[in-house]
Scaffold this active site. Structure first.
Site: not given
Ligand code: AMP
Length: 184
Positions: A14, A89, A128, A130, A141
């Site tokens: 994404k 989410r 990755r 991270r 996750r």
């Molecule tokens: P991502 O970069 O989208 O994989 O997000 C990394 C982390 O940020 C996730 O595992 C969540 O802990 C938090 N996060 C990102 N976007 C959201 C969202 N829309 N709602 C809640 N937590 C989020």
């Protein structure tokens, strides 16, 4: 003008694809994960609150996220369109987005679902590297995705606004499919 919601499990590509397409369309990529990671690295109030959830692979409480989105979509550059990457989410966030857009007199074009088989995801995420890509956090996750985010596929499909893209292709092939979708 394009307003797109990118959906898909962690590791689906994404972020990469949203960035590419946003660049081509000259609109902002709105990544809540990026905004949160910046906040954590700057130790802001938001970052301090969000960090422990992120480290565990849990969703950050909606209350924190909704304000981020409201503010971001009201920035001048978001008038030209946007790609949401990592938001909504869960169903509560999707309902909030509907209400916010209605208040702003806007709508979205499509929710774009990047579909990738499970076994591919874990391999990609481990590669990755991270901070939240340790194997136990990855598994959490993915579980959180299944429980809370995956229901959005049915949510948007029910509105006939879901476009499914095969995410199990090379990045160039996925990008080509996305360009077709937005008629580029
Ligand atoms: P991502 O970069 O989208 O994989 O997000 C990394 C982390 O940020 C996730 O595992 C969540 O802990 C938090 N996060 C990102 N976007 C959201 C969202 N829309 N709602 C809640 N937590 C989020």
């Amino acid at each position: 003008m394009a307003r797109l919601i990118f959906l898909g499990p962690p590791g689906a590509g994404k972020g990469t694809q949203a960035q590419l397409l946003a660049h081509l369309l000259n609109i902002p990529q709105v990544s809540t994960g990026e905004i949160l990671r910046d906040a954590v690295s700057q130790s802001t109030h938001l970052g301090l609150k969000a960090q422990s959830y992120m480290d565990r692979g849990e969703l950050v409480p909606d209350q924190l996220i909704l304000e981020i989105i409201r503010e971001r979509l009201n920035q001048p550059d978001a008038k030209a369109g946007w790609i949401l990457d990592g938001f909504p989410r869960n169903v509560a966030q999707a309902n909030f987005l509907d209400q916010l857009l209605e208040d702003m007199g806007q709508s979205y074009d499509n929710a774009v679902y990047l579909e990738v088989p499970d076994e591919v995801l874990v391999t990609r995420l481990l590669a990755r590297g991270r901070k939240d890509d340790a194997e136990d956090v990855i598994r959490r996750r993915l579980a959180v995705y299944r429980e809370q985010t995956e229901p959005l596929i049915v949510f948007y499909r029910g509105r006939h606004q879901l476009a499914t893209i095969d995410g199990n292709q090379s990045p160039d092939e996925v990008a080509a499919d996305l360009k077709k979708l937005v008629h580029l």
